[in-house]
Design a protein around this motif. Structure first.
Motif, PDB file in Angstrom:
ATOM      1  N   THR A  19       0.809  -1.219   0.000  1.00  0.00           N
ATOM      2  CA  THR A  19       0.000   0.000   0.000  1.00  0.00           C
ATOM      3  C   THR A  19       0.843   1.270   0.000  1.00  0.00           C
ATOM      4  OG1 THR A  19      -1.816  -1.153   1.091  1.00  0.00           O
ATOM      5  CG2 THR A  19      -1.825   1.251   1.221  1.00  0.00           C
ATOM      6  N   LYS A  30      -2.045   6.635   2.047  1.00  0.00           N
ATOM      7  CA  LYS A  30      -2.331   5.227   2.306  1.00  0.00           C
ATOM      8  C   LYS A  30      -3.794   5.067   2.711  1.00  0.00           C
ATOM      9  CE  LYS A  30       0.700   4.145   5.379  1.00  0.00           C
ATOM     10  NZ  LYS A  30       1.668   3.501   6.282  1.00  0.00           N
ATOM     11  N   GLN A  34      -6.671   2.531   1.237  1.00  0.00           N
ATOM     12  CA  GLN A  34      -7.423   1.637   2.113  1.00  0.00           C
ATOM     13  C   GLN A  34      -8.924   1.851   1.923  1.00  0.00           C
ATOM     14  OE1 GLN A  34      -5.460   2.795   5.710  1.00  0.00           O
ATOM     15  NE2 GLN A  34      -3.889   1.206   5.504  1.00  0.00           N
ATOM     16  N   CYS A  38     -11.928  -0.830   0.461  1.00  0.00           N
ATOM     17  CA  CYS A  38     -13.221  -1.111   1.110  1.00  0.00           C
ATOM     18  C   CYS A  38     -14.412  -0.756   0.234  1.00  0.00           C
ATOM     19  CB  CYS A  38     -13.324  -0.347   2.421  1.00  0.00           C
ATOM     20  SG  CYS A  38     -12.182  -0.906   3.680  1.00  0.00           S
TER      21      CYS A  38
END
Length: 67
Positions: A19, A30, A34, A38
């Protein structure tokens, strides 16, 4: 991770990046990556052993870098 340790995307030989390195190449945090993992985003990560791996080919395609 320092800027010196980042391989230029054109020279990257790995198939996926962690990442932090993917975020560097995409000029995003980052946390943004993330969130993409999701909720969906322009690059979809692979999940490997509970970690995210971002496909280099997809990053290159998004950024218009020749493979």
């Amino acid at each position: 991770m320092t800027a010196k340790s980042i391989v230029p995307l054109e020279q990257e030989s790995r198939t996926a990046l962690p990442t932090a390195e993917a975020a560097h190449h995409l000029n995003r945090s980052k946390a943004t990556l993330q969130l993409w993992a999701c909720k969906g985003g322009p690059v979809k990560p692979l999940r490997v052993g509970g970690r995210l791996a971002w496909p280099v080919a997809d990053i290159k395609r998004l950024l218009g870098v020749a493979a």
